[in-house]
Write a protein that holds these residues in place. Structure first.
Motif, short mmCIF file in Angstrom:
data_model
loop_
_atom_site.label_atom_id
_atom_site.label_comp_id
_atom_site.label_asym_id
_atom_site.label_seq_id
_atom_site.Cartn_x
_atom_site.Cartn_y
_atom_site.Cartn_z
N ASP A 289 -7.48 5.12 -15.15
CA ASP A 289 -7.01 4.53 -15.86
C ASP A 289 -5.36 4.17 -16.11
O ASP A 289 -5.25 3.40 -16.31
CB ASP A 289 -7.40 4.21 -17.05
CG ASP A 289 -9.11 4.33 -17.25
OD1 ASP A 289 -9.58 4.33 -16.68
OD2 ASP A 289 -9.79 4.89 -18.41
N GLU A 290 -5.30 5.21 -16.75
CA GLU A 290 -3.20 4.70 -16.37
C GLU A 290 -2.78 4.63 -14.93
O GLU A 290 -2.06 4.08 -15.24
CB GLU A 290 -2.38 5.49 -17.05
CG GLU A 290 -3.10 6.36 -18.03
CD GLU A 290 -2.66 8.01 -18.29
OE1 GLU A 290 -1.32 7.57 -18.43
OE2 GLU A 290 -3.16 9.05 -18.10
N VAL A 291 -3.34 5.33 -13.72
CA VAL A 291 -3.26 3.89 -12.77
C VAL A 291 -3.12 3.36 -12.53
O VAL A 291 -2.10 1.79 -12.36
CB VAL A 291 -3.11 5.85 -11.35
CG1 VAL A 291 -3.14 5.05 -9.94
CG2 VAL A 291 -3.38 6.75 -12.05
N ARG B 132 2.32 6.43 -4.06
CA ARG B 132 2.43 5.96 -2.59
C ARG B 132 1.80 4.45 -2.83
O ARG B 132 2.04 3.75 -2.31
CB ARG B 132 0.98 6.79 -2.01
CG ARG B 132 1.39 7.86 -1.31
CD ARG B 132 0.29 8.64 -1.09
NE ARG B 132 0.16 9.28 -0.17
CZ ARG B 132 0.63 10.93 -0.35
NH1 ARG B 132 0.40 11.14 -1.89
NH2 ARG B 132 1.16 12.18 0.48
N ALA B 133 1.31 3.71 -3.79
CA ALA B 133 0.32 2.42 -3.76
C ALA B 133 1.83 1.53 -4.56
O ALA B 133 1.71 0.84 -3.73
CB ALA B 133 -1.02 2.69 -5.35
N SER C 151 -2.46 -5.23 -3.61
CA SER C 151 -3.74 -4.34 -3.53
C SER C 151 -5.22 -4.38 -4.46
O SER C 151 -4.95 -4.41 -5.72
CB SER C 151 -3.16 -2.56 -3.07
OG SER C 151 -2.12 -2.68 -2.60
N ARG C 152 -5.84 -4.60 -3.81
CA ARG C 152 -7.11 -4.71 -3.83
C ARG C 152 -7.98 -3.27 -5.07
O ARG C 152 -7.50 -1.74 -4.04
CB ARG C 152 -8.23 -5.25 -3.39
CG ARG C 152 -7.94 -6.93 -3.35
CD ARG C 152 -8.80 -7.21 -4.64
NE ARG C 152 -7.41 -8.78 -4.28
CZ ARG C 152 -7.53 -9.70 -4.54
NH1 ARG C 152 -8.36 -10.02 -6.25
NH2 ARG C 152 -7.54 -11.34 -4.06
N VAL D 67 -6.66 -1.82 0.14
CA VAL D 67 -8.44 -1.17 -0.95
C VAL D 67 -7.34 -0.50 -1.34
O VAL D 67 -6.30 0.99 -0.13
CB VAL D 67 -8.79 -1.73 -0.09
CG1 VAL D 67 -10.10 -1.07 -1.41
CG2 VAL D 67 -9.24 -3.32 0.24
N ILE D 68 -6.92 -0.08 -3.14
CA ILE D 68 -7.57 1.22 -3.45
C ILE D 68 -8.09 1.90 -3.65
O ILE D 68 -8.91 1.29 -4.81
CB ILE D 68 -5.78 1.61 -4.06
CG1 ILE D 68 -4.39 1.01 -3.64
CG2 ILE D 68 -6.25 2.76 -4.98
CD1 ILE D 68 -3.09 1.21 -4.51
#
Length: 217
Positions: free
Chosen positions: A60-62, A39-40, A73-74, A47-48
């Motif tokens: 962490d991987e994302v 989605r991101a 995105s922040r 913002v996420i």
């Protein structure tokens, strides 16, 4: 503003999403890292809100994938771990902010708001046009001495139009930034919201329709 919440605890995810929607934000939810990353990378979120301790594809991987893809995105990272080392590690991955669980929900809303104002590009905390004032931090709008009672989508549209500083904003961009993924892309929701917003703002009208381009203030 549009926010993505990535949290594997379904109850927590929808509690956070509901609270952010009450603060006049458009919110999508992903319950795992893979879905959140997809989605991101395909939606322009402001913002996420990213849980660090995701099963499968770890938070962490994302975060690392998003930074590598130059996602604008922040990222606000959430975690049950609250040590200094965890804070340093999270920020070192490229996250913009870090909030340990449990947290005060008012703090979460405030931090999401601060991060959103730094995106696409930075938006000042108070937007003005003549006697029209929108406080993006406190989520309040006034015209002259009159407070404006705006629905969440009306507030979001007004905020985006003011932040555009005279640029025409298309209906497609408004739909992308103010509504969530459940919205029908062929809906006339933008047109209806603009009409209601004009009525609430009163005279003289400040929202102009630009043929084949959208709307501007």
């Amino acid at each position: 503003m549009r926010v993505l919440v990535v949290e594997d605890d379904e109850e927590m995810a929808y509690t956070v999403a509901t609270g952010l929607r009450r603060a006049r934000m458009a919110v999508d939810v992903a319950l795992d890292g893979t879905g959140g990353l997809e989605r991101a990378l395909h939606t322009d979120y402001d913002v996420i809100v990213l849980d660090r301790d995701l099963p499968g594809l770890h938070g962490d991987e994302v975060c690392a994938e998003l930074i590598a893809a130059r996602c604008r995105s922040r990222i606000l990272m959430l975690t049950a771990a609250a040590t200094t080392e965890d804070l340093v590690d999270g920020l070192g991955l490229g996250a913009d902010d870090y909030l340990p669980k449990p947290f005060d929900f008012r703090v979460l809303v405030a931090r999401v708001g601060v991060l959103a104002r730094r995106a696409h590009p930075a938006v000042p905390p108070v937007l003005r046009h003549g006697d029209l004032v929108v406080d993006t931090a406190r989520r309040l709008a006034t015209r002259g001495d009159r407070p404006l009672e705006l629905a969440p989508k009306e507030f979001g549209v007004l905020e985006l139009l003011l932040a555009a500083e005279g640029r025409a904003v298309s209906a497609e961009e408004l739909l992308e930034r103010v509504w969530d993924e459940a919205t029908d892309p062929f809906t006339n929701a933008v047109k209806i919201t603009i009409s209601r917003l004009r009525a609430r703002l009163g005279a003289p009208q400040v929202i102009e329709t630009v043929p084949k381009s959208g709307y501007r203030i």
